[in-house]
Design a protein around this motif. Structure first.
Motif, PDB file in Angstrom:
ATOM      1  N   SER C  38       0.831  -1.189   0.000  1.00  0.00           N
ATOM      2  CA  SER C  38       0.000   0.000   0.000  1.00  0.00           C
ATOM      3  C   SER C  38       0.872   1.248   0.000  1.00  0.00           C
ATOM      4  O   SER C  38       1.880   1.317   0.687  1.00  0.00           O
ATOM      5  N   LEU C  39       0.442   2.187  -0.808  1.00  0.00           N
ATOM      6  CA  LEU C  39       1.142   3.452  -0.935  1.00  0.00           C
ATOM      7  C   LEU C  39       0.230   4.484  -0.293  1.00  0.00           C
ATOM      8  O   LEU C  39      -0.844   4.792  -0.813  1.00  0.00           O
ATOM      9  N   LYS C  47       1.237  10.360  -4.411  1.00  0.00           N
ATOM     10  CA  LYS C  47       0.989   8.921  -4.485  1.00  0.00           C
ATOM     11  C   LYS C  47       0.290   8.518  -5.784  1.00  0.00           C
ATOM     12  O   LYS C  47       0.647   7.516  -6.396  1.00  0.00           O
ATOM     13  N   SER C  48      -0.672   9.345  -6.205  1.00  0.00           N
ATOM     14  CA  SER C  48      -1.369   9.004  -7.448  1.00  0.00           C
ATOM     15  C   SER C  48      -0.463   9.171  -8.663  1.00  0.00           C
ATOM     16  O   SER C  48      -0.582   8.429  -9.629  1.00  0.00           O
ATOM     17  N   THR C  49       0.424  10.170  -8.589  1.00  0.00           N
ATOM     18  CA  THR C  49       1.374  10.365  -9.680  1.00  0.00           C
ATOM     19  C   THR C  49       2.255   9.130  -9.834  1.00  0.00           C
ATOM     20  O   THR C  49       2.544   8.701 -10.947  1.00  0.00           O
ATOM     21  N   VAL C  50       2.655   8.546  -8.710  1.00  0.00           N
ATOM     22  CA  VAL C  50       3.450   7.327  -8.766  1.00  0.00           C
ATOM     23  C   VAL C  50       2.651   6.231  -9.470  1.00  0.00           C
ATOM     24  O   VAL C  50       3.150   5.549 -10.364  1.00  0.00           O
ATOM     25  N   SER C 213      -2.524  -4.972   3.023  1.00  0.00           N
ATOM     26  CA  SER C 213      -1.170  -5.036   2.473  1.00  0.00           C
ATOM     27  C   SER C 213      -0.147  -5.734   3.357  1.00  0.00           C
ATOM     28  O   SER C 213      -0.293  -5.777   4.575  1.00  0.00           O
ATOM     29  N   GLU C 214       0.867  -6.269   2.702  1.00  0.00           N
ATOM     30  CA  GLU C 214       2.001  -6.852   3.435  1.00  0.00           C
ATOM     31  C   GLU C 214       2.999  -5.771   3.788  1.00  0.00           C
ATOM     32  O   GLU C 214       3.601  -5.782   4.842  1.00  0.00           O
ATOM     33  N   ARG C 215       3.206  -4.892   2.814  1.00  0.00           N
ATOM     34  CA  ARG C 215       4.169  -3.828   3.067  1.00  0.00           C
ATOM     35  C   ARG C 215       3.536  -2.479   2.801  1.00  0.00           C
ATOM     36  O   ARG C 215       2.586  -2.362   2.028  1.00  0.00           O
ATOM     37  N   THR C 216       4.056  -1.461   3.462  1.00  0.00           N
ATOM     38  CA  THR C 216       3.479  -0.128   3.359  1.00  0.00           C
ATOM     39  C   THR C 216       4.556   0.888   3.018  1.00  0.00           C
ATOM     40  O   THR C 216       5.665   0.826   3.556  1.00  0.00           O
ATOM     41  N   VAL C 217       4.208   1.792   2.116  1.00  0.00           N
ATOM     42  CA  VAL C 217       5.091   2.903   1.787  1.00  0.00           C
ATOM     43  C   VAL C 217       4.319   4.174   2.119  1.00  0.00           C
ATOM     44  O   VAL C 217       3.196   4.351   1.641  1.00  0.00           O
ATOM     45  N   VAL C 218       4.863   5.029   2.964  1.00  0.00           N
ATOM     46  CA  VAL C 218       4.185   6.269   3.321  1.00  0.00           C
ATOM     47  C   VAL C 218       4.856   7.421   2.584  1.00  0.00           C
ATOM     48  O   VAL C 218       6.078   7.570   2.638  1.00  0.00           O
ATOM     49  N   GLY C 222       5.747  14.271  -1.915  1.00  0.00           N
ATOM     50  CA  GLY C 222       6.526  13.708  -3.006  1.00  0.00           C
ATOM     51  C   GLY C 222       7.649  12.791  -2.598  1.00  0.00           C
ATOM     52  O   GLY C 222       8.328  12.236  -3.449  1.00  0.00           O
ATOM     53  N   HIS C 223       7.860  12.633  -1.285  1.00  0.00           N
ATOM     54  CA  HIS C 223       8.954  11.782  -0.823  1.00  0.00           C
ATOM     55  C   HIS C 223       8.426  10.590  -0.032  1.00  0.00           C
ATOM     56  O   HIS C 223       7.430  10.703   0.666  1.00  0.00           O
ATOM     57  N   VAL C 224       9.160   9.490  -0.133  1.00  0.00           N
ATOM     58  CA  VAL C 224       8.859   8.371   0.737  1.00  0.00           C
ATOM     59  C   VAL C 224       9.434   8.732   2.095  1.00  0.00           C
ATOM     60  O   VAL C 224      10.624   9.040   2.217  1.00  0.00           O
TER      61      VAL C 224
END
Lengths: 315, 293, 293
Positions: C38-39, C47-50, C213-218, C222-224
């Protein structure tokens, strides 16, 4: 005193007939109470909010009464309602971004608004500034254009304006759904603050997000297909719901901590009935796992325990 | 994120609904009736009334009602014949000029709006330049240089100069439609650009395109009439503007030969006026918010 | 399977593209088969741009996105979309309102399976409708406005399943749905991974991201800012922004604590780098951050 709504019916006129968006709704909101109005799209919650302040052209007040502080609100009469709007009943619109005239400075706009109510801006300027301080908006915003404010700031500004005359009833319709979670929290809390300080006496907080309602509402009323399904104290609705719809709705919400891998949640199969020609009896019957013969008759809202109303034969 | 209580109505089929409102719209019906009547006259008139519009066949300056339905000109030409032939060329100019302008305008508008970037910038620049050039002045200069001019050539000129505003309008509509998700979905389905424009975007603005064409049609008719009236019309052939031009040139007004200039005047006004009334009617049909309830 | 490597998206804004706007910067993570990532981010986080860049709908300015080792910019579009598909936020705007909803299936047939016989194709449609638990009789042959948001969204997933996709970008696909149908679509997404699909689940709703999700990206501005196993990120957030988000989510089990929200608005992540605080748990380093107000 607060608000008393008695068997309110509001229908939409359409080419294909009357849509019974609000079909016999009875409830009361006490002084100092925040009533959370929850339900899914098409349940009538927005119609209810609108009917209490301004009906749009297609809405007809078909039956029932609305009383605010002992006086009847002429909700079906647009002209007579004018006297109550803003001063007695006020609304925080959903899209604060577009609620303000982009070509007027905010202070000017407030002055216009007050003047249209026969009030002097000067007499209220002091109070306005005090309230701006309270919501942590700099006083300079009065001299700026809406464009110069961020979404959260605009939402707070609109909140200050709509409660400036200390209305008895405030309607907040999905005011946070366009905001990010952190801003949402701040705005919801500001609303509670306004109630605590007596800027508004009672609040109807309309949202599709029960978790959010639970954070700030004293009472939650769950609506389904134009009728009240259940109404009780917020913690009762969340922890001990009696209506099958409320139960299913609450159990379909993923909470932080609930994982698909550990506990698979389920939705409610089916969809709400058409309100153009709603079925007789309980309107949740078709989707209800507990439905039985009796449900062909309309269940009355019964007070199963003090201040806990449920419209279900099985409750 | 917003979930308002919408009343979703299972509306009837789109086409049926449009027709339903179209048949009940007085403006549209009246406009269409006038245009159609004129069209029938333009097509059938010259066939049924086989008299040359330029030949000197009758007594000069005859009033309507005698041998000749609408009388004769100062030179004895049949006014009715001139009128129906003129009406025919009016429709020809409108159809050809308006059609050409519509095609160019739509292609430019679609491509600029959908592709964006530098393609858009260049097309937009060309459009804007053409838009600010006084078209009529250019037309006058070009027309003055050509020795032999026909109705077709005139239509071509008008078509190639009147598309810019249509291009701008189509571009603006395309821009908003191109950002809709269904266009992205078509791209994700591997559909080619041109197919996306014609199959996804254009159908969504068909009513808009139709109205654009009607306005361009009316514009072309007016532009042609103006050119003809100032004497830059077709050198071979007849047109309503040319009739008025001749009438003025030979002082028909002063001589009281009203039947020479009134019919073409009414003809042009009726066709263009009816087209515009039709356009307003169509607007009401296609735009639910304008529908009279 | 799908790998983002230091991806950036920089828009040129202002007259002549004089200024630039960085929507996404230095985003890198990998999604494997049979995994939901999950982003998470608020509006404007990029996030949507990604998601759009992964789908090739928006060009990557810097860095690269590779699919099975090949840069997606070099892959033929049509072949790429055979295995990578997307579903978007607003189900109503994903359908061309002029046409019937099942046209999204026909588009796939025309572009990818032109030679498949009709009965065979119908069977395939039925199979994929079955996968998303839709009754063909209820959804085929209907116009988009006659279907509910949940049905439309599931149709779009069925559409993606017609192609034998390996990867799905789900961009806020449940935010327009009601609570009672939302969870079914989420369950469906989680089921897809058991078929070996990789899913990028883009959302602003932390509880939904946590659920599937198993993994999450916050992401923030514009940055993780933090990424790792969903368990770890949610129970032990190391970045103040993640912590703030988590404390703001309204929950049914607990009420908001009364401590006033800590104002945190990091405007510029500058050169702050991601640091691995524990295996697989990366947090954007804080010391070099410039915190505003």
């Amino acid at each position: 005193m607060g608000l008393r709504v008695n068997d309110l019916k509001v229908y939409y006129q359409t080419l294909r007939g009357e849509v019974k968006a609000l079909d016999g709704v009875t409830f009361a909101v006490g002084d100092g109470e925040i009533l959370g109005l929850a339900g899914e799209s098409g349940c009538g919650k927005t119609t209810l909010g609108k009917s209490l302040i301004r009906m749009d052209g297609r809405m007809r007040h078909t039956g029932g009464t609305v009383e605010l502080d002992g006086a009847e609100l002429p909700i079906g009469d647009d002209r007579r309602m004018n006297r109550f709007r803003f001063s007695e009943v006020s609304i925080i619109p959903q899209y604060a971004m577009s609620a303000m005239n982009p070509t007027r400075k905010i202070g000017k706009m407030v002055a216009d608004l007050l003047e249209s109510r026969g009030l002097r801006y000067r007499n209220l300027a002091g109070e306005l500034e005090r309230r701006l301080d309270l919501v942590e908006l700099p006083r300079e915003v009065l001299g700026s254009y809406p464009l110069e404010l961020s979404g959260g700031m605009k939402q707070r500004m609109v909140m200050v304006i709509s409660t400036l005359l200390d209305p008895s009833l405030l309607i907040a319709d999905e005011i946070t759904s366009a905001l990010d979670v952190s801003t949402q929290k701040a705005v919801a809390r500001t609303l509670v603050g306004f109630r605590d300080r007596g800027f508004v006496r009672s609040v109807i907080f309309i949202t599709h997000d029960i978790s959010l309602t639970y954070q700030i509402a004293d009472t939650i009323m769950v609506m389904y297909a134009g009728k009240v399904a259940e109404k009780a104290r917020a913690d009762v609705i969340v922890n001990a719901p009696r209506h099958p719809y409320t139960k299913l709705l609450i159990s379909s919400l993923p909470e932080v901590g609930v994982r698909y891998a550990d506990r698979k949640l389920a939705g409610i199969p089916g969809s709400p009935p058409s309100l153009l020609d709603p079925p007789t009896g309980c309107r949740f019957r078709d989707r209800c796992p507990l439905a039985h013969d009796k449900c062909a008759e309309e269940p009355p809202a019964v007070e199963v325990e003090p201040d806990h109303f449920v419209a279900c034969w099985k409750a | 994120m917003t979930q308002t209580d919408q009343i979703v109505l299972p509306a009837k089929r789109r086409g049926g609904e449009t027709l339903h409102f179209a048949l009940r719209n007085k403006k549209l019906l009246v406009g269409a009736f006038v245009v159609l009547a004129a069209l029938v006259l333009a097509i059938a008139g010259p066939i049924l009334h086989d008299v040359s519009p330029t030949e000197y066949i009758g007594v000069p300056g005859q009033a309507p009602g005698g041998d000749h339905l609408l009388g004769t000109t100062m030179f004895g030409q049949d006014v009715y014949s001139q009128f129906v032939h003129g009406l025919r060329s009016t429709f020809l100019v409108g159809l050809l000029g308006g059609g050409l302008a519509a095609v160019v305008g739509m292609v430019v508008g679609f491509v600029a709006g959908y592709r964006g970037g530098w393609v858009d910038e260049i097309l937009n620049m060309v459009t804007n330049i053409l838009l600010v050039i006084p078209t009529l002045a250019v037309l006058i200069i070009i027309a003055a240089y050509l020795k032999v001019r026909g109705v077709m050539v005139e239509a071509l000129f008008i078509g190639f100069t009147s598309w810019p505003w249509a291009a701008r309008a189509v571009r603006a509509q395309t821009l908003t439609l191109a950002s809709r998700d269904f266009v992205d979905l078509a791209r994700l389905s591997g559909v080619r650009t041109w197919k996306i424009i014609t199959r996804e975007i254009a159908p969504n603005m068909s009513s808009y395109l139709f109205m654009t064409f009607i306005l361009l049609f009316g514009g072309a008719v007016l532009a042609a009439a103006t050119l003809d009236f100032i004497g830059l019309g077709p050198t071979d052939g007849m047109s309503l503007g040319l009739m008025m031009n001749n009438a003025v040139k030979w002082s028909a007004l002063q001589l009281g030969l009203w039947w020479w200039f009134v019919p073409p005047g009414i003809g042009i006004t009726a066709v263009v006026g009816a087209l515009y009334v039709m356009n307003v009617g169509l607007d009401e049909v296609f735009n639910p918010r304008l529908r009279e309830t | 399977m799908l790998k983002l490597d230091a991806v950036a998206k920089i828009y040129k804004v202002g007259a002549f593209g004089g200024r630039t706007l960085t929507a996404v910067d230095d985003v890198g993570f990998e999604i494997r088969s049979g995994e939901v990532v999950s982003l998470i981010g608020e509006s404007g986080s990029g996030k949507s741009t990604v998601g759009r860049m992964v789908l090739g709908l928006t060009a990557v300015t810097r860095g690269s996105i590779t699919y099975d080792g090949a840069d997606i910019a070099t892959l033929p579009r049509k072949a790429y979309y055979r295995s990578v598909q997307g579903v978007f936020q607003d189900p109503f705007s994903c359908y061309n309102p002029v046409f019937k909803a099942d046209r999204v299936f026909r588009m796939i047939k025309e572009e990818y399976f032109p030679r498949v016989a009709a009965p065979e194709w119908d069977a395939k449609i039925e199979e994929s409708l079955d996968d998303v638990r839709l009754n063909p009789a209820q959804v085929l042959g209907k116009y988009p406005h006659q279907l509910s948001g949940g049905q439309l969204q599931r149709l779009l997933i069925a559409r993606a399943l017609l192609l034998d996709i390996k990867f799905l970008v789900a961009d806020e696909i449940t935010s327009m749905l009601d609570a009672s149908t939302r969870i079914d679509v989420l369950n469906l997404l989680a089921d897809l991974k058991s078929r070996g699909l990789g899913v990028l689940f883009v959302t602003h709703d932390l509880s939904l991201g946590n659920y599937v999700s198993e993994r999450t990206v916050v992401m923030h501005r514009g940055h993780v800012v933090e990424m790792g196993l969903t368990d770890k990120v949610f129970t032990d957030p190391r970045h103040p922004y993640t912590a703030k988000l988590l404390s703001s989510v309204p929950q049914l089990t607990t009420k908001w604590d009364d401590t006033p929200a800590v104002p945190l608005d990091i405007l510029d992540y500058g050169a702050a780098a991601l640091v691995e605080v524990e295996p697989g748990h990366l947090v954007r380093q804080e010391q070099s951050l410039r915190s505003v107000n």
